[in-house]
Write a protein that holds these residues in place. Structure first.
Motif, PDB file in Angstrom:
ATOM      1  N   GLY A   1       0.816  -1.208   0.000  1.00 37.49           N
ATOM      2  CA  GLY A   1       0.000   0.000   0.000  1.00 37.49           C
ATOM      3  C   GLY A   1       0.848   1.255   0.000  1.00 37.49           C
ATOM      4  O   GLY A   1       0.574   2.212  -0.746  1.00 37.49           O
ATOM      5  N   LEU A   2       1.893   1.274   0.810  1.00 36.66           N
ATOM      6  CA  LEU A   2       2.783   2.432   0.851  1.00 36.66           C
ATOM      7  C   LEU A   2       3.562   2.573  -0.449  1.00 36.66           C
ATOM      8  O   LEU A   2       3.809   3.691  -0.921  1.00 36.66           O
ATOM      9  CB  LEU A   2       3.742   2.312   2.038  1.00 36.66           C
ATOM     10  CG  LEU A   2       3.103   2.451   3.426  1.00 36.66           C
ATOM     11  CD1 LEU A   2       4.145   2.191   4.513  1.00 36.66           C
ATOM     12  CD2 LEU A   2       2.488   3.835   3.606  1.00 36.66           C
ATOM     13  N   ALA A   3       3.949   1.437  -1.029  1.00 41.06           N
ATOM     14  CA  ALA A   3       4.647   1.492  -2.316  1.00 41.06           C
ATOM     15  C   ALA A   3       3.735   2.072  -3.392  1.00 41.06           C
ATOM     16  O   ALA A   3       4.162   2.901  -4.216  1.00 41.06           O
ATOM     17  CB  ALA A   3       5.119   0.098  -2.722  1.00 41.06           C
ATOM     18  N   GLY A   4       2.463   1.660  -3.388  1.00 45.20           N
ATOM     19  CA  GLY A   4       1.513   2.195  -4.358  1.00 45.20           C
ATOM     20  C   GLY A   4       1.318   3.683  -4.188  1.00 45.20           C
ATOM     21  O   GLY A   4       1.228   4.426  -5.181  1.00 45.20           O
ATOM     22  N   ARG A   5       1.270   4.137  -2.943  1.00 49.28           N
ATOM     23  CA  ARG A   5       1.154   5.582  -2.707  1.00 49.28           C
ATOM     24  C   ARG A   5       2.357   6.326  -3.258  1.00 49.28           C
ATOM     25  O   ARG A   5       2.227   7.376  -3.888  1.00 49.28           O
ATOM     26  CB  ARG A   5       1.021   5.854  -1.205  1.00 49.28           C
ATOM     27  CG  ARG A   5       1.047   7.338  -0.862  1.00 49.28           C
ATOM     28  CD  ARG A   5       1.081   7.580   0.624  1.00 49.28           C
ATOM     29  NE  ARG A   5       1.218   9.003   0.911  1.00 49.28           N
ATOM     30  CZ  ARG A   5       2.373   9.633   1.004  1.00 49.28           C
ATOM     31  NH1 ARG A   5       3.513   8.946   0.829  1.00 49.28           N
ATOM     32  NH2 ARG A   5       2.425  10.931   1.251  1.00 49.28           N
ATOM     33  N   ASN A   6       3.554   5.792  -3.031  1.00 46.65           N
ATOM     34  CA  ASN A   6       4.764   6.446  -3.546  1.00 46.65           C
ATOM     35  C   ASN A   6       4.751   6.520  -5.067  1.00 46.65           C
ATOM     36  O   ASN A   6       5.196   7.504  -5.655  1.00 46.65           O
ATOM     37  CB  ASN A   6       6.012   5.691  -3.071  1.00 46.65           C
ATOM     38  CG  ASN A   6       6.408   6.078  -1.662  1.00 46.65           C
ATOM     39  OD1 ASN A   6       5.581   6.602  -0.919  1.00 46.65           O
ATOM     40  ND2 ASN A   6       7.644   5.809  -1.289  1.00 46.65           N
ATOM     41  N   LEU A   7       4.240   5.465  -5.696  1.00 45.81           N
ATOM     42  CA  LEU A   7       4.198   5.466  -7.159  1.00 45.81           C
ATOM     43  C   LEU A   7       3.153   6.445  -7.681  1.00 45.81           C
ATOM     44  O   LEU A   7       3.339   7.039  -8.749  1.00 45.81           O
ATOM     45  CB  LEU A   7       3.899   4.054  -7.669  1.00 45.81           C
ATOM     46  CG  LEU A   7       5.011   3.021  -7.404  1.00 45.81           C
ATOM     47  CD1 LEU A   7       4.562   1.633  -7.833  1.00 45.81           C
ATOM     48  CD2 LEU A   7       6.297   3.411  -8.130  1.00 45.81           C
TER      49      LEU A   7
END
Length: 255
Positions: free
Chosen positions: A9-15
């Protein structure tokens, strides 16, 4: 499983931030291309040295550009985290039940995803220059090393961000990554380096990562003898800088 789901989820937000703040990502996409074109053009004559055995200098440079692109992706994750620290978003994450490990793994996974794109762009630029892909196994190996270097550099940048808590620490993140690449076999093989630079490059882990990727790029085959030193160097980097990134999480609770 909760660590994995929160990290994703955090990776998706960063992307997603790439679309909202493209100025953060564009340099990491442009700089590897600039390095590839500038290096292969300015130092093209170096390829005539006997140490290159007649290999294309552009092909020799492609792994370095891919690794550097992965390094930029890692730096960007640290810069994004630093902005979250300045804006207070990281404090909200810290007060939530999110696993502490996910706060580091999320930005790292985002860096790895961006590194895949930069590596593809470098390969595409090489093909425009006349260097075809070295084969499925060799191409995947180069991508794998880019993923590992992105993980290592993101851990480094995240560790700096957690300590400095400001995006003004970005030059420190960048300087160490630049030095780690350029004080290796970035431009010529190890047996062509002399003096202090040769001594530094011999003990630089990035040297063995580049050697492994170049063996795959130039020969089109993957051999264990050429690959295992790079794998060992990459694993060692990830362990060391991973510990560096995780250490501050124990102390942030009291801030």
């Amino acid at each position: 499983m909760r660590v994995i789901s929160v990290s994703l989820g955090l990776a998706g937000r960063n992307l997603l931030l790439v679309r909202r703040v493209p100025s953060v990502f564009i340099p990491s996409l442009v700089m590897p291309l600039f390095i590839l074109i500038a290096t292969a053009g300015a130092f093209h004559g170096i390829g005539a040295l006997p140490q290159f055995a007649g290999e294309s200098y552009l092909a020799f440079t492609i792994p370095m550009a891919a690794v550097m692109g992965a390094g930029f992706a890692g730096i960007n994750s640290g810069m994004t985290l630093a902005r979250d620290l300045e804006g207070g978003f990281f404090d909200r994450l810290q007060s939530s039940p999110a696993p502490r490990l996910a706060l580091v793994l999320g930005p790292m996974l985002a860096a790895q995803a961006r590194s895949v794109l930069t590596t593809v762009v470098v390969f595409a630029a090489g093909m425009i220059g006349g260097v075809m892909l070295p084969g499925a196994a060799s191409t995947l190996l180069i991508v794998a090393f880019a993923l590992m270097f992105a993980a290592a550099t993101s851990f480094w940048a995240i560790g700096v961000a957690l300590r400095a808590r400001t995006v003004q620490a970005a030059p420190i993140m960048q300087l160490v990554v630049f030095l780690s690449v350029f004080l290796s076999v970035a431009y010529v093989p190890l047996n062509a380096l002399t003096g202090w630079l040769g001594a530094v490059a011999r003990y630089n882990p990035v040297t063995y990562i580049l050697d492994a990727t170049r063996s795959a790029e130039l020969t089109g085959t993957v051999t264990w003898s050429a690959t295992w030193p790079g794998l060992l160097a990459a694993a060692g980097l990830i362990v060391v800088v991973g510990a560096f990134a995780l250490a501050p999480l124990r102390h942030l609770e009291n801030r």
